[in-house]
Design an enzyme around this catalytic site. Structure first.
Site, PDB file in Angstrom:
ATOM      1  N   GLU A 122      -5.645  -4.828  10.638  1.00  0.00           N
ATOM      2  CA  GLU A 122      -4.617  -3.819  10.858  1.00  0.00           C
ATOM      3  C   GLU A 122      -4.908  -3.046  12.140  1.00  0.00           C
ATOM      4  O   GLU A 122      -5.716  -2.109  12.124  1.00  0.00           O
ATOM      5  CB  GLU A 122      -4.594  -2.832   9.682  1.00  0.00           C
ATOM      6  CG  GLU A 122      -4.294  -3.469   8.347  1.00  0.00           C
ATOM      7  CD  GLU A 122      -3.688  -2.462   7.379  1.00  0.00           C
ATOM      8  OE1 GLU A 122      -2.585  -2.730   6.903  1.00  0.00           O
ATOM      9  OE2 GLU A 122      -4.300  -1.413   7.138  1.00  0.00           O
ATOM     10  N   LYS A 160       0.054   4.222  -0.300  1.00  0.00           N
ATOM     11  CA  LYS A 160      -0.613   5.408   0.265  1.00  0.00           C
ATOM     12  C   LYS A 160      -0.373   6.610  -0.655  1.00  0.00           C
ATOM     13  O   LYS A 160      -0.296   6.433  -1.864  1.00  0.00           O
ATOM     14  CB  LYS A 160      -0.134   5.644   1.703  1.00  0.00           C
ATOM     15  CG  LYS A 160      -0.269   4.365   2.550  1.00  0.00           C
ATOM     16  CD  LYS A 160      -0.029   4.560   4.001  1.00  0.00           C
ATOM     17  CE  LYS A 160      -0.210   3.219   4.721  1.00  0.00           C
ATOM     18  NZ  LYS A 160      -0.067   3.340   6.174  1.00  0.00           N
ATOM     19  N   SER A 204       3.271  -2.322  10.365  1.00  0.00           N
ATOM     20  CA  SER A 204       4.712  -2.413  10.642  1.00  0.00           C
ATOM     21  C   SER A 204       5.319  -3.765  10.270  1.00  0.00           C
ATOM     22  O   SER A 204       6.225  -4.246  10.956  1.00  0.00           O
ATOM     23  CB  SER A 204       5.004  -2.061  12.105  1.00  0.00           C
ATOM     24  OG  SER A 204       4.616  -0.722  12.382  1.00  0.00           O
ATOM     25  N   GLU A 242      -6.851   4.878   7.859  1.00  0.00           N
ATOM     26  CA  GLU A 242      -6.580   6.294   7.544  1.00  0.00           C
ATOM     27  C   GLU A 242      -7.783   6.942   6.874  1.00  0.00           C
ATOM     28  O   GLU A 242      -8.061   8.123   7.085  1.00  0.00           O
ATOM     29  CB  GLU A 242      -5.308   6.391   6.682  1.00  0.00           C
ATOM     30  CG  GLU A 242      -4.071   6.112   7.528  1.00  0.00           C
ATOM     31  CD  GLU A 242      -2.887   5.542   6.779  1.00  0.00           C
ATOM     32  OE1 GLU A 242      -2.875   5.574   5.537  1.00  0.00           O
ATOM     33  OE2 GLU A 242      -1.962   5.042   7.458  1.00  0.00           O
ATOM     34  N   HIS A 301      -9.592   1.423   4.902  1.00  0.00           N
ATOM     35  CA  HIS A 301      -8.324   1.573   5.632  1.00  0.00           C
ATOM     36  C   HIS A 301      -8.541   2.544   6.792  1.00  0.00           C
ATOM     37  O   HIS A 301      -9.305   3.503   6.680  1.00  0.00           O
ATOM     38  CB  HIS A 301      -7.239   2.093   4.679  1.00  0.00           C
ATOM     39  CG  HIS A 301      -5.879   2.045   5.276  1.00  0.00           C
ATOM     40  ND1 HIS A 301      -5.443   2.975   6.191  1.00  0.00           N
ATOM     41  CD2 HIS A 301      -4.868   1.159   5.124  1.00  0.00           C
ATOM     42  CE1 HIS A 301      -4.208   2.668   6.563  1.00  0.00           C
ATOM     43  NE2 HIS A 301      -3.836   1.569   5.935  1.00  0.00           N
ATOM     44  N   ASN A 320       0.864  -1.177   0.000  1.00  0.00           N
ATOM     45  CA  ASN A 320       0.000   0.000   0.000  1.00  0.00           C
ATOM     46  C   ASN A 320       0.900   1.225   0.000  1.00  0.00           C
ATOM     47  O   ASN A 320       1.486   1.561   1.027  1.00  0.00           O
ATOM     48  CB  ASN A 320      -0.897  -0.036   1.255  1.00  0.00           C
ATOM     49  CG  ASN A 320      -1.732   1.216   1.412  1.00  0.00           C
ATOM     50  OD1 ASN A 320      -1.811   2.040   0.504  1.00  0.00           O
ATOM     51  ND2 ASN A 320      -2.368   1.350   2.569  1.00  0.00           N
ATOM     52  N   GLY A 363       2.489   2.089  10.816  1.00  0.00           N
ATOM     53  CA  GLY A 363       3.505   3.134  10.695  1.00  0.00           C
ATOM     54  C   GLY A 363       4.214   3.477  11.991  1.00  0.00           C
ATOM     55  O   GLY A 363       4.913   4.491  12.074  1.00  0.00           O
TER      56      GLY A 363
END
Ligand code: PGA
Length: 246
Positions: A160, A11, A206, A92, A90, A9, A166
């Site tokens: 996730e 992003k 991660s 985010e 996701h 991904n 991250g």
């Protein structure tokens, strides 16, 4: 038999220069597994042209097929550009745009309408983990975000944990196994064993070449959704190799 899947991904990272990472990935031996990269929408068409056996995915789509939605991209547009899958829900997007489970379900239906595989993301926040709400949060997200009619070809679930994305923090292998086993059981309750057994479950948060092997040996982990470590072919190829060997 579920074909293992290494999904990257990117992003909001990557302009033309990033395509050279894809060119390098083409020479990695990924025999027996699927490899997908979700590039920015602006790169999909060019990425497909050079990706060889690597599949290209989108990172989001609109729930509608077309219309007055400035700045949005439909599932049909992603498919037309050559994408075969799309990441949906996701964390985010849930955080930045307030996407609800119902929004994710509508987008998943749109993806299926365009014959894209939906990679639907679920996962708890740190606060939810610490208050013992992880499984109930994941159950609610799964129920609300995954429409009826899922199959092993059309649906991938990515677990996730928001706090692992991250951050360099990774759940213990026991924690990953607990949630993945739980997701498999929830899918079995809803869709029956045959369908549930065909749906791939990815861990995301991660993942790096250094921790990939142990994560891939964990119960009900069929691959990974990888952010930061998918941006460089050297790192992502380490993850691909670990998955091919798992
Ligand atoms: P990360 O991101 O690998 O950089 O933690 C994973 C993701 O957001 O899909």
């Amino acid at each position: 038999m579920r074909l293992k899947l290494a999904a990257g991904n990117w992003k909001m990272n990557g302009t033309t220069a990033a395509l050279s990472e894809l060119t390098q990935l083409r020479s990695i031996d990924a025999t027996g597994i699927d490899v997908t990269i979700a590039t920015p929408a602006t790169l999909i068409h060019r990425a497909v042209a050079i990706a060889g056996g690597v599949q290209i995915a989108g990172q989001d789509c609109h729930a509608n097929v077309s219309g007055a939605h400035t700045g949005d991209t439909s599932a049909d547009m992603l498919a037309d550009a050559g994408a075969t899958a799309v990441i949906l829900g996701h964390s985010e997007r849930r955080a930045d745009y307030g996407e609800t489970d119902a929004d994710v379900a509508a987008k998943t239906n749109a993806a299926w309408g365009a014959e894209l595989t939906a990679i639907v993301c679920v996962g708890e926040t740190l606060d939810e983990r610490e208050t013992g709400a992880t499984l109930s949060v994941v159950a609610t997200q799964l129920t609300g975000s995954v429409p009826d009619g899922a199959s092993g070809e059309t649906l991938v679930i990515a677990y996730e944990p928001v706090w692992a994305i991250g951050t360099g923090k990774v759940p213990t292998l026991e924690q990953i196994a607990e949630v993945h086993d739980f997701i498999r059981a929830e899918l079995t309750n809803r869709f029956g064993a045959e369908t549930a057994d065909a749906i791939r479950l990815l861990y995301g948060g991660s993942v790096k070449p250094s921790n990939a092997t142990e994560i891939f040996a964990t119960s009900n982990v069929d691959g990974a959704l990888v952010g930061g470590a998918s941006l460089k072919a050297d790192d992502f190829s380490g993850i691909i190799s670990a998955l091919a060997a798992a």
